[in-house]
Design an enzyme around this catalytic site. Structure first.
Site, PDB file in Angstrom:
ATOM      1  N   VAL A  11     -26.334 -17.278 -11.201  1.00 17.54           N
ATOM      2  CA  VAL A  11     -24.924 -16.976 -11.462  1.00 17.54           C
ATOM      3  C   VAL A  11     -24.185 -18.203 -11.968  1.00 17.54           C
ATOM      4  O   VAL A  11     -23.435 -18.139 -12.952  1.00 17.54           O
ATOM      5  CB  VAL A  11     -24.250 -16.421 -10.191  1.00 17.54           C
ATOM      6  CG1 VAL A  11     -22.734 -16.299 -10.391  1.00 17.54           C
ATOM      7  CG2 VAL A  11     -24.845 -15.064  -9.830  1.00 17.54           C
ATOM      8  N   THR A 122     -21.395 -13.546  -4.300  1.00 17.96           N
ATOM      9  CA  THR A 122     -21.104 -12.270  -3.646  1.00 17.96           C
ATOM     10  C   THR A 122     -20.939 -12.534  -2.156  1.00 17.96           C
ATOM     11  O   THR A 122     -21.881 -12.954  -1.483  1.00 17.96           O
ATOM     12  CB  THR A 122     -22.236 -11.270  -3.895  1.00 17.96           C
ATOM     13  OG1 THR A 122     -22.363 -11.067  -5.308  1.00 17.96           O
ATOM     14  CG2 THR A 122     -21.940  -9.938  -3.230  1.00 17.96           C
ATOM     15  N   LEU A 253     -29.781   6.599 -13.578  1.00 16.47           N
ATOM     16  CA  LEU A 253     -30.387   7.874 -13.190  1.00 16.47           C
ATOM     17  C   LEU A 253     -31.824   7.954 -13.700  1.00 16.47           C
ATOM     18  O   LEU A 253     -32.280   9.006 -14.130  1.00 16.47           O
ATOM     19  CB  LEU A 253     -29.559   9.046 -13.740  1.00 16.47           C
ATOM     20  CG  LEU A 253     -28.198   9.286 -13.078  1.00 16.47           C
ATOM     21  CD1 LEU A 253     -27.452  10.420 -13.772  1.00 16.47           C
ATOM     22  CD2 LEU A 253     -28.340   9.573 -11.581  1.00 16.47           C
ATOM     23  N   GLY A 260     -34.777  -3.149  -6.507  1.00 14.46           N
ATOM     24  CA  GLY A 260     -35.078  -4.476  -5.969  1.00 14.46           C
ATOM     25  C   GLY A 260     -34.127  -5.479  -6.576  1.00 14.46           C
ATOM     26  O   GLY A 260     -33.033  -5.143  -7.001  1.00 14.46           O
ATOM     27  N   CYS A 263     -29.606  -8.575  -5.913  1.00 10.04           N
ATOM     28  CA  CYS A 263     -28.293  -8.037  -5.538  1.00 10.04           C
ATOM     29  C   CYS A 263     -28.352  -6.793  -4.662  1.00 10.04           C
ATOM     30  O   CYS A 263     -27.879  -6.815  -3.523  1.00 10.04           O
ATOM     31  CB  CYS A 263     -27.479  -7.733  -6.797  1.00 10.04           C
ATOM     32  SG  CYS A 263     -27.067  -9.188  -7.780  1.00 10.04           S
ATOM     33  N   LYS A 324     -37.485  -5.826 -12.596  1.00  9.71           N
ATOM     34  CA  LYS A 324     -37.051  -5.179 -13.834  1.00  9.71           C
ATOM     35  C   LYS A 324     -37.516  -6.044 -14.997  1.00  9.71           C
ATOM     36  O   LYS A 324     -37.904  -7.210 -14.806  1.00  9.71           O
ATOM     37  CB  LYS A 324     -35.534  -5.010 -13.855  1.00  9.71           C
ATOM     38  CG  LYS A 324     -34.761  -6.329 -13.862  1.00  9.71           C
ATOM     39  CD  LYS A 324     -33.260  -6.128 -13.860  1.00  9.71           C
ATOM     40  CE  LYS A 324     -32.757  -5.634 -15.190  1.00  9.71           C
ATOM     41  NZ  LYS A 324     -31.274  -5.605 -15.269  1.00  9.71           N
ATOM     42  N   ARG A 331     -37.430 -11.285  -6.488  1.00 10.59           N
ATOM     43  CA  ARG A 331     -36.782 -10.993  -5.216  1.00 10.59           C
ATOM     44  C   ARG A 331     -36.719  -9.488  -4.940  1.00 10.59           C
ATOM     45  O   ARG A 331     -36.184  -8.723  -5.727  1.00 10.59           O
ATOM     46  CB  ARG A 331     -35.378 -11.600  -5.180  1.00 10.59           C
ATOM     47  CG  ARG A 331     -35.384 -13.100  -4.950  1.00 10.59           C
ATOM     48  CD  ARG A 331     -34.008 -13.709  -5.066  1.00 10.59           C
ATOM     49  NE  ARG A 331     -33.545 -13.739  -6.450  1.00 10.59           N
ATOM     50  CZ  ARG A 331     -32.403 -14.317  -6.830  1.00 10.59           C
ATOM     51  NH1 ARG A 331     -31.614 -14.871  -5.921  1.00 10.59           N
ATOM     52  NH2 ARG A 331     -32.056 -14.318  -8.105  1.00 10.59           N
TER      53      ARG A 331
END
Length: 442
Positions: A11, A122, A253, A260, A263, A324, A331
């Site tokens: 971040v 966050t 969707l 995963g 976040c 992804k 993580r």
């Protein structure tokens, strides 16, 4: 304008580089001397498309610098961002705020003149108040405001998300602080980016609520996929049919092995804990957390079923390890639950991922890591697709059949066309589509 970014991780580095692209002078500060040295030398410790060029160009222009010395970096800064990690705390699932509060203490020691202190990490509701108390206790004479400015960056497309965001959320309680934040984000204001100005607690909750809602959509379609398999429906048609409703929307969707990343897992868990402490339990999110954990474990059963109920001594080729595509982030990736359980069942796991193998080796050293998809598949008893990297989408089903030792494919991302895969002679398992499970042993 000058700002300081505390934390040169995902971040902090992305945000700092993007602010410098706006023409802001940015100093990124991190305690990890090795990381700062790498960044100063132009080496990027994380994989994010476009980030290397952005860091290099703004470094050359003198707008982006890196340091381990917070006190010197803060000289002349109008805003200091806290962008350190807030991982789940072991044992109770609460966000670990130790890094945030330590950053607040160090900021207090270096304050010189009015400064806006911004939580970019966050953080649970109430963190901004606590940061303000810490600084006020150390420096009762200091002039400052604390602001909440949560990030909404998707790994793999973070730069575009920063430069062309859906919205900017700013929790600020004085006009002086709001004015600083308006100047900082002026380039986005000029392209009519919605600016949501609100209070500290509201801003902090917006981030958690957004991530938890998206995690809920993922979990919902995963459970619908399971129902589709039972009744002979196609989850992709269901997703399209409901997603075209503007009240629902098409994004998030797509069925898979469970969410995963850095976040969703920690943020859903932290929101659940916050709600429990506030005596306002979030039953939906509690169920989402439990369902997602169970789903990752259940994916092992799909591989076992495709392999005739037993993987002992069998070679499983795994394509994709990261949670992804377009990131090297491991993580809470589904692979971290699925592959160790296959190994426990006696399988020989051979894996390939375009960017994630360095991190994966640290976490799963017993896996055999290969230099290409074809090397992983060569002679394997089953192909397991876990991450939908574009290069895996282009694989020819006939080529897959020729390389594998046995023609068994378990596609947990629904990348391939079932008719084409079966037409090539492959026993094909996917998620939420008719005949998604193999009807006969391989």
């Amino acid at each position: 304008m000058k700002v300081v970014m505390i934390g040169a991780g995902y971040v902090g580095l992305v945000s700092g580089a993007c602010f410098s692209e706006f023409g802001v002078e940015v100093a990124c500060v991190d305690k990890d001397a090795n990381r700062i040295r790498e960044l100063t030398e132009g080496r990027i410790p994380i994989y994010e498309p476009g980030l290397e060029d952005l860091v290099r160009d703004n470094g050359k222009a003198g707008r982006l610098t890196f340091s381990t010395d917070l006190a010197s970096a803060m000289v002349g800064a109008e805003a200091v961002f806290i962008a350190v990690g807030t991982p789940s705390r072991r044992g109770d699932g609460h966000a670990d705020m130790s890094y945030v509060f330590q950053a607040a203490r160090e900021i207090a020691a270096s304050l010189d003149g009015y400064t806006v202190i911004v939580t970019k990490s966050t953080v649970p509701v109430g963190t901004g108040r606590r940061v303000s108390e810490i600084i006020r206790d150390i420096r009762p004479d200091a002039e400052f405001d604390v602001v909440s400015n949560p990030e909404f960056l998707r790994e793999g497309s973070a730069i575009n998300d920063f430069m062309r965001p859906d919205r900017i959320v700013i929790g600020a309680e004085t006009e002086r602080a709001r004015a600083v934040m308006r100047r900082l984000y002026r380039p986005l204001y000029l392209i009519e980016t919605p600016m949501v100005f609100t209070g500290l607690e509201t801003s902090e909750l917006i981030k958690y609520a957004a991530n938890s809602f998206l995690a809920t959509k993922i979990t919902f379609i995963n459970e619908i996929a399971d129902l589709c398999e039972k009744v002979g429906a196609d989850v992709h048609d269901v997703a399209r049919g409901i997603g075209l409703d503007g009240r629902i929307g098409r994004k998030f969707l797509h069925p898979g092995p469970g969410y995963g990343g850095s976040c969703f897992p920690k943020d859903t868990l932290a929101l659940v804990r916050t709600a429990q402490e506030a005596d306002a339990p979030l039953r939906i999110i509690e169920t989402v957390v439990a369902s997602n954990d169970a789903r990752k474990a259940a994916m092992v059963g799909r591989v076992l079923s495709a392999c005739g109920g037993n993987v002992r001594g069998k070679a499983i080729a795994v394509l994709g390890l990261t949670f992804k595509p377009n990131t090297d982030d491991m993580r809470d990736s589904p692979s971290l639950m699925i592959l160790p359980r296959l190994l426990e069942q006696g399988a020989k796991v051979r894996a390939f991922d375009p960017e994630g193998m360095n991190e994966a080796r640290k976490l799963m050293p017993e896996v055999e890591y290969c230099g290409s998809a074809e090397e992983a598949m060569a002679g394997a008893d089953c192909l397991l697709l876990l991450t939908e990297w574009n290069e895996f989408r282009a694989l020819d089903p006939r080529r897959i059949k020729a390389i594998l030792g046995k023609p068994v494919v378990v596609d947990l991302r629904n990348v391939y066309n079932p008719a084409e895969m079966r037409g090539a002679g492959l026993t094909y398992t996917s998620i939420g589509r008719p005949n998604g499970h193999p009807t006969e042993p391989a």
